[in-house]
Design an enzyme around this catalytic site. Sequence first.
Site, PDB file in Angstrom:
ATOM      1  N   LYS A 113       0.736  93.337 -97.205  1.00  0.00           N
ATOM      2  CA  LYS A 113       0.852  93.383 -95.738  1.00  0.00           C
ATOM      3  C   LYS A 113       1.994  94.312 -95.393  1.00  0.00           C
ATOM      4  O   LYS A 113       2.938  94.482 -96.170  1.00  0.00           O
ATOM      5  CB  LYS A 113       1.166  91.988 -95.194  1.00  0.00           C
ATOM      6  CG  LYS A 113       0.745  91.817 -93.761  1.00  0.00           C
ATOM      7  CD  LYS A 113      -0.749  91.575 -93.726  1.00  0.00           C
ATOM      8  CE  LYS A 113      -1.249  91.123 -92.388  1.00  0.00           C
ATOM      9  NZ  LYS A 113      -2.554  90.461 -92.546  1.00  0.00           N
TER      10      LYS A 113
HETATM   11  N1  GLU Z   1      -5.218  92.263 -91.014  1.00  0.00           N
HETATM   12  C1  GLU Z   1      -6.440  91.628 -91.387  1.00  0.00           C
HETATM   13  C2  GLU Z   1      -6.186  90.321 -92.099  1.00  0.00           C
HETATM   14  O1  GLU Z   1      -5.173  89.704 -91.911  1.00  0.00           O
HETATM   15  C3  GLU Z   1      -7.373  92.550 -92.140  1.00  0.00           C
HETATM   16  C4  GLU Z   1      -6.829  93.151 -93.370  1.00  0.00           C
HETATM   17  C5  GLU Z   1      -7.718  94.232 -93.966  1.00  0.00           C
HETATM   18  O2  GLU Z   1      -8.780  94.481 -93.434  1.00  0.00           O
HETATM   19  O3  GLU Z   1      -7.301  94.783 -94.983  1.00  0.00           O
HETATM   20  O4  GLU Z   1      -7.028  89.812 -92.801  1.00  0.00           O
END
Ligand code: GLU
Length: 424
Positions: A113
């Site tokens: 993240k």
């Molecule tokens: N931000 C989204 C999540 O928390 C998607 C992450 C992604 O598609 O890599 O799952």
Amino acid sequence: MSKVIVSSLYQSDVFIMACRQFDKAADAINLPEDIRDRTKYPRRCMAMALPIKRDDGTVTVYEGYRVQHNLATGPAKGGIRFHQNVTIGEVAALAMWMSWKCSLVGLPFGGAKGGVIVNPSQLSTGELERLSRRYMQELIPFIGPQVDIPAPDMGTNEQIMAWMMDTYSNHTGHTDPAIVTGKPVSLGGSEGRREATGAGVAYLSKRYLEDLGISPSQATAAVQGFGNVGSETALALASYGVKVIAISDYTCAIHNPAGINLAKAVEYVKYNKVLKDFQGGEEITNEQLLTLPCTILAPCALERVITPELAPLLRCRILAEGANGPTTNKADTIIEERGDIELIPDVLCNSGGVIASYFEWLQNLQNYYWTRDEVLTKMFTILDRAKEAVEYQKRKYKFSRRLAALTLGIARVAEAKQRRGLFP
Ligand code: GLU
């Protein structure tokens, strides 16, 4: 026995919460001690100073992070959050949840993240572009289509992904769409990706309604958050015939027992940016929204909004966690003890987004593009399979649904690490 020497780097309520969830799951499956800490703690992180030129000629330095929690099961995967309250501890917790999420639904990814401490609504488009490009520029030595693939999260969107993809591609010297997912369709984004997270939340809610013998047309929903996930969840629920009686964003919540006119709300937010003063119902507080009597409550905003104080007051049948980490550990225990709420845990509930991201990455690598229908149908199949696995694990070990989902996700990562061994 393994020994861990832990710094206070990630210390925060939300990181402690993610660690507690891990500890409970590891105990429940008797995860061997020598693999626990390796599986639990983030592999590596990067903290960046991001100077950008403001429109008035001054320079502001923002702080950004990328935490790669797990790289043992494939390239790390996870979004980038632009929000004023981002901390490295929050990013680490979110990275950890990405690992369990990708593992639970069987994607060939690890977890990561990113985040920048910034309120994006206070930047001009030009400033936002410079910040997004600078963030990607700083990340270049750290990521790649086979290393770590960012995506949107709260406060970021398709346009930001486009700038990031362009910045990376300028560095490699060729168009490299697989470096980020959640791009505009014109740049190799996937059909269906934009609505995927909300479509998945609504789909799973519908499947659990079926299990309860409730038809969607008899059901009501309250949705917290009206960003990408919240608005798409509300729209998809409504398309199944569910009456959406309340929506909200950080400025206010709107309640209308006759059903919110979602098309008007979407239009209103498009022009006004926020829901404040939307005339589609009575204004209530976000807390009131969470405790409304309804069939489906979908928190689709920030983490830790379902507190131990609110948990006894919830009046929903299904708690669909569109957000990551919306329920605190203590609130979780209260909900489990109550026994009258079907909680669809975040790592399952909102996994539609990263599943569609996986499809986008695949399409980019193959230069072969799918229709929206193919994307969503394949996504629903994966969600059904994951739901079935979670329900089986829940029944077999008499776990809560969260514990069932987390143990499945964690066990696969731990096994991958165990099998790969320690190098050297
Ligand atoms: N931000 C989204 C999540 O928390 C998607 C992450 C992604 O598609 O890599 O799952």
